[in-house]
Design a protein around this motif. Structure first.
Motif, PDB file in Angstrom:
ATOM      1  N   TYR A  61       0.845  -1.198   0.000  1.00 32.12           N
ATOM      2  CA  TYR A  61       0.000   0.000   0.000  1.00 32.12           C
ATOM      3  C   TYR A  61       0.879   1.246   0.000  1.00 32.12           C
ATOM      4  O   TYR A  61       1.796   1.384   0.796  1.00 32.12           O
ATOM      5  N   LYS A  62       0.579   2.166  -0.899  1.00 33.12           N
ATOM      6  CA  LYS A  62       1.271   3.460  -0.995  1.00 33.12           C
ATOM      7  C   LYS A  62       0.310   4.544  -0.522  1.00 33.12           C
ATOM      8  O   LYS A  62      -0.837   4.595  -0.964  1.00 33.12           O
ATOM      9  N   HIS A  64      -0.208   7.535  -1.174  1.00 38.22           N
ATOM     10  CA  HIS A  64      -0.794   8.523  -2.073  1.00 38.22           C
ATOM     11  C   HIS A  64      -2.136   8.031  -2.645  1.00 38.22           C
ATOM     12  O   HIS A  64      -2.819   8.773  -3.331  1.00 38.22           O
ATOM     13  N   PHE A  65      -2.507   6.791  -2.323  1.00 39.71           N
ATOM     14  CA  PHE A  65      -3.819   6.255  -2.673  1.00 39.71           C
ATOM     15  C   PHE A  65      -4.736   6.361  -1.465  1.00 39.71           C
ATOM     16  O   PHE A  65      -4.295   6.250  -0.329  1.00 39.71           O
ATOM     17  N   ASN A  66      -6.027   6.534  -1.705  1.00 43.99           N
ATOM     18  CA  ASN A  66      -7.010   6.459  -0.635  1.00 43.99           C
ATOM     19  C   ASN A  66      -7.116   4.990  -0.222  1.00 43.99           C
ATOM     20  O   ASN A  66      -7.268   4.115  -1.077  1.00 43.99           O
ATOM     21  N   THR A  69     -10.146   3.056  -1.467  1.00 42.41           N
ATOM     22  CA  THR A  69     -10.044   2.763  -2.902  1.00 42.41           C
ATOM     23  C   THR A  69      -9.078   1.604  -3.127  1.00 42.41           C
ATOM     24  O   THR A  69      -9.343   0.723  -3.943  1.00 42.41           O
ATOM     25  N   TRP A  70      -7.965   1.609  -2.411  1.00 47.72           N
ATOM     26  CA  TRP A  70      -6.981   0.535  -2.524  1.00 47.72           C
ATOM     27  C   TRP A  70      -7.610  -0.816  -2.145  1.00 47.72           C
ATOM     28  O   TRP A  70      -7.350  -1.815  -2.802  1.00 47.72           O
TER      29      TRP A  70
END
Length: 71
Positions: A61-62, A64-66, A69-70
């Motif tokens: 998981y990064k 910069h993603f919600n 949403t991920w």
């Protein structure tokens, strides 16, 4: 606990952080899947599978993603 803190702790295999994320996002994921399957049992099974895979892959998981949403 804040979401970002829980994600950080979950990446360190903290079980309470996993539980916090599961409790926080369960209804969103379950509702999303229930609308698509129209079957409570299937939606529950898929929700469990979703969280299982997410926790296995949480290291990828990064931020910069919600997170929702991920998931």
């Amino acid at each position: 606990m804040e979401i970002n803190e829980a994600i950080k702790n979950a990446k360190e295999n903290n079980q309470s952080a996993f539980n916090f994320l599961l409790d926080t996002y369960w209804n969103n994921i379950y509702g999303f899947l229930l609308k698509r399957t129209n079957n409570e049992n299937d939606a529950e099974d898929l929700t469990i599978q979703t969280f299982s895979r997410a926790f296995d892959k949480i290291g990828s998981y990064k931020d910069h993603f919600n997170f929702k949403t991920w998931l």
